[in-house]
Design a protein around this motif. Structure first.
Motif, PDB file in Angstrom:
ATOM      1  N   SER A  21       0.845  -1.186   0.000  1.00 47.53           N
ATOM      2  CA  SER A  21       0.000   0.000   0.000  1.00 47.53           C
ATOM      3  C   SER A  21       0.881   1.237   0.000  1.00 47.53           C
ATOM      4  CB  SER A  21      -0.921   0.016   1.222  1.00 47.53           C
ATOM      5  OG  SER A  21      -1.863  -1.021   1.155  1.00 47.53           O
ATOM      6  N   CYS A  22       0.331   2.320  -0.525  1.00 50.94           N
ATOM      7  CA  CYS A  22       1.068   3.583  -0.598  1.00 50.94           C
ATOM      8  C   CYS A  22       0.107   4.704  -0.246  1.00 50.94           C
ATOM      9  CB  CYS A  22       1.633   3.765  -2.001  1.00 50.94           C
ATOM     10  SG  CYS A  22       2.508   5.322  -2.267  1.00 50.94           S
ATOM     11  N   ALA A  23       0.386   5.375   0.852  1.00 54.05           N
ATOM     12  CA  ALA A  23      -0.466   6.461   1.319  1.00 54.05           C
ATOM     13  C   ALA A  23       0.197   7.797   1.009  1.00 54.05           C
ATOM     14  CB  ALA A  23      -0.712   6.336   2.818  1.00 54.05           C
ATOM     15  N   ALA A  24      -0.555   8.657   0.387  1.00 56.97           N
ATOM     16  CA  ALA A  24      -0.038   9.967   0.013  1.00 56.97           C
ATOM     17  C   ALA A  24      -0.596  11.045   0.937  1.00 56.97           C
ATOM     18  CB  ALA A  24      -0.410  10.283  -1.427  1.00 56.97           C
ATOM     19  N   SER A  25       0.190  12.058   1.152  1.00 55.91           N
ATOM     20  CA  SER A  25      -0.263  13.230   1.902  1.00 55.91           C
ATOM     21  C   SER A  25       0.312  14.466   1.230  1.00 55.91           C
ATOM     22  CB  SER A  25       0.178  13.151   3.365  1.00 55.91           C
ATOM     23  OG  SER A  25       1.581  13.104   3.461  1.00 55.91           O
ATOM     24  N   GLY A  26      -0.278  15.611   1.555  1.00 54.15           N
ATOM     25  CA  GLY A  26       0.183  16.839   0.928  1.00 54.15           C
ATOM     26  C   GLY A  26      -0.737  17.253  -0.196  1.00 54.15           C
ATOM     27  N   ARG A  27      -0.181  17.898  -1.196  1.00 52.25           N
ATOM     28  CA  ARG A  27      -0.967  18.484  -2.269  1.00 52.25           C
ATOM     29  C   ARG A  27      -1.256  17.449  -3.366  1.00 52.25           C
ATOM     30  NH1 ARG A  27       1.029  24.400  -3.822  1.00 52.25           N
ATOM     31  NH2 ARG A  27      -1.006  24.290  -4.817  1.00 52.25           N
ATOM     32  N   THR A  28      -2.111  16.511  -3.042  1.00 50.18           N
ATOM     33  CA  THR A  28      -2.474  15.482  -4.010  1.00 50.18           C
ATOM     34  C   THR A  28      -3.691  15.914  -4.812  1.00 50.18           C
ATOM     35  OG1 THR A  28      -3.866  14.345  -2.408  1.00 50.18           O
ATOM     36  CG2 THR A  28      -1.557  13.673  -2.518  1.00 50.18           C
ATOM     37  N   SER A  29      -3.902  15.226  -5.896  1.00 51.72           N
ATOM     38  CA  SER A  29      -5.049  15.507  -6.754  1.00 51.72           C
ATOM     39  C   SER A  29      -5.627  14.184  -7.247  1.00 51.72           C
ATOM     40  CB  SER A  29      -4.624  16.353  -7.951  1.00 51.72           C
ATOM     41  OG  SER A  29      -5.657  16.404  -8.916  1.00 51.72           O
ATOM     42  N   SER A  30      -6.933  14.160  -7.415  1.00 54.49           N
ATOM     43  CA  SER A  30      -7.567  12.965  -7.961  1.00 54.49           C
ATOM     44  C   SER A  30      -7.169  12.750  -9.412  1.00 54.49           C
ATOM     45  CB  SER A  30      -9.089  13.077  -7.842  1.00 54.49           C
ATOM     46  OG  SER A  30      -9.551  14.200  -8.562  1.00 54.49           O
ATOM     47  N   ARG A  31      -6.537  13.760 -10.026  1.00 51.53           N
ATOM     48  CA  ARG A  31      -6.112  13.634 -11.417  1.00 51.53           C
ATOM     49  C   ARG A  31      -4.654  13.204 -11.559  1.00 51.53           C
ATOM     50  NH1 ARG A  31      -9.432  15.951 -15.385  1.00 51.53           N
ATOM     51  NH2 ARG A  31     -11.394  16.720 -14.524  1.00 51.53           N
ATOM     52  N   ASP A  32      -4.016  12.841 -10.466  1.00 54.53           N
ATOM     53  CA  ASP A  32      -2.651  12.326 -10.537  1.00 54.53           C
ATOM     54  C   ASP A  32      -2.647  10.932 -11.149  1.00 54.53           C
ATOM     55  OD1 ASP A  32      -1.504  13.603  -7.305  1.00 54.53           O
ATOM     56  OD2 ASP A  32      -1.826  14.578  -9.228  1.00 54.53           O
ATOM     57  N   SER A  33      -1.582  10.611 -11.849  1.00 53.42           N
ATOM     58  CA  SER A  33      -1.348   9.219 -12.223  1.00 53.42           C
ATOM     59  C   SER A  33      -0.456   8.587 -11.154  1.00 53.42           C
ATOM     60  CB  SER A  33      -0.690   9.120 -13.598  1.00 53.42           C
ATOM     61  OG  SER A  33       0.574   9.733 -13.587  1.00 53.42           O
ATOM     62  N   VAL A  34      -0.629   7.302 -10.950  1.00 52.87           N
ATOM     63  CA  VAL A  34       0.138   6.600  -9.917  1.00 52.87           C
ATOM     64  C   VAL A  34       0.732   5.329 -10.515  1.00 52.87           C
ATOM     65  CG1 VAL A  34      -1.188   7.521  -7.985  1.00 52.87           C
ATOM     66  CG2 VAL A  34      -1.971   5.444  -9.134  1.00 52.87           C
ATOM     67  N   ALA A  35       1.821   4.887  -9.944  1.00 48.81           N
ATOM     68  CA  ALA A  35       2.493   3.715 -10.497  1.00 48.81           C
ATOM     69  C   ALA A  35       3.329   3.017  -9.440  1.00 48.81           C
ATOM     70  CB  ALA A  35       3.383   4.119 -11.668  1.00 48.81           C
ATOM     71  N   TRP A  36       3.680   1.780  -9.724  1.00 50.24           N
ATOM     72  CA  TRP A  36       4.628   1.006  -8.936  1.00 50.24           C
ATOM     73  C   TRP A  36       5.808   0.642  -9.833  1.00 50.24           C
ATOM     74  CZ3 TRP A  36       4.213   0.165  -3.759  1.00 50.24           C
ATOM     75  CH2 TRP A  36       2.968   0.404  -3.171  1.00 50.24           C
ATOM     76  N   PHE A  37       6.988   0.788  -9.276  1.00 49.87           N
ATOM     77  CA  PHE A  37       8.227   0.368  -9.919  1.00 49.87           C
ATOM     78  C   PHE A  37       8.941  -0.605  -8.984  1.00 49.87           C
ATOM     79  CE2 PHE A  37       8.847   3.261 -13.565  1.00 49.87           C
ATOM     80  CZ  PHE A  37       7.799   4.144 -13.347  1.00 49.87           C
ATOM     81  N   ARG A  38       9.912  -1.301  -9.523  1.00 52.53           N
ATOM     82  CA  ARG A  38      10.731  -2.151  -8.666  1.00 52.53           C
ATOM     83  C   ARG A  38      12.168  -2.125  -9.157  1.00 52.53           C
ATOM     84  NH1 ARG A  38       8.269  -8.148 -10.216  1.00 52.53           N
ATOM     85  NH2 ARG A  38       9.135  -8.297 -12.346  1.00 52.53           N
ATOM     86  N   ARG A  39      13.068  -2.361  -8.198  1.00 57.05           N
ATOM     87  CA  ARG A  39      14.490  -2.419  -8.528  1.00 57.05           C
ATOM     88  C   ARG A  39      15.064  -3.685  -7.920  1.00 57.05           C
ATOM     89  NH1 ARG A  39      16.871   2.454  -6.493  1.00 57.05           N
ATOM     90  NH2 ARG A  39      17.214   1.346  -4.542  1.00 57.05           N
ATOM     91  N   ALA A  40      15.396  -4.609  -8.785  1.00 55.66           N
ATOM     92  CA  ALA A  40      16.054  -5.837  -8.340  1.00 55.66           C
ATOM     93  C   ALA A  40      17.547  -5.575  -8.198  1.00 55.66           C
ATOM     94  CB  ALA A  40      15.799  -6.946  -9.347  1.00 55.66           C
TER      95      ALA A  40
END
Length: 122
Positions: A21-40
């Motif tokens: 899970s990823c919880a955001a705070s601050g100046r967020t917008s419902s129009r933001d795009s969100v993503a998950w990345f990984r680094r092996a």
């Protein structure tokens, strides 16, 4: 500014499941795009999954059918990881950008979580 805090992750056997899970705070917008990345280990940061503000979802071929990105609300996103494989072992990062488009390039994202380690044993 936007702050992202991740939770979840850990150690699991191959075939098992984990949820990030990823919880955001601050100046967020419902129009933001969100993503998950990984680094092996020894590799570059790689796109895993993304969600556009309109709800469209996108996945890397390597996780398609096994991982699911979802959004609880404007500020919380999740990554459900099922049928985990040893090659899924990596540090996972959530990312957010004030953009309507989901990009697979990490440099397109302005805000990042601290990373959450996922280890899948064989």
């Amino acid at each position: 500014q936007v702050q992202l805090v991740e939770s979840g992750g850990g150690l699991v056997q191959a075939g098992g499941s984990l949820r990030l899970s990823c919880a955001a705070s601050g100046r967020t917008s419902s129009r933001d795009s969100v993503a998950w990345f990984r680094r092996a280990a020894g590799k570059e940061r790689a796109f895993v999954a993304g969600m556009a503000w309109g709800g469209g979802t996108y996945y890397a071929d390597s996780v398609k059918g096994r991982f699911t990105i979802s959004r609880d609300n404007t500020n919380t996103i999740n990554l459900q990881m099922d049928s985990l494989l040893p090659e899924d072992t990596a540090v996972y990062f959530c990312a957010r950008s004030p953009s309507a488009v989901v990009y697979s390039q990490p440099e397109r994202y302005r805000y990042w979580g601290q990373g959450s380690r996922v280890t899948v044993s064989s």
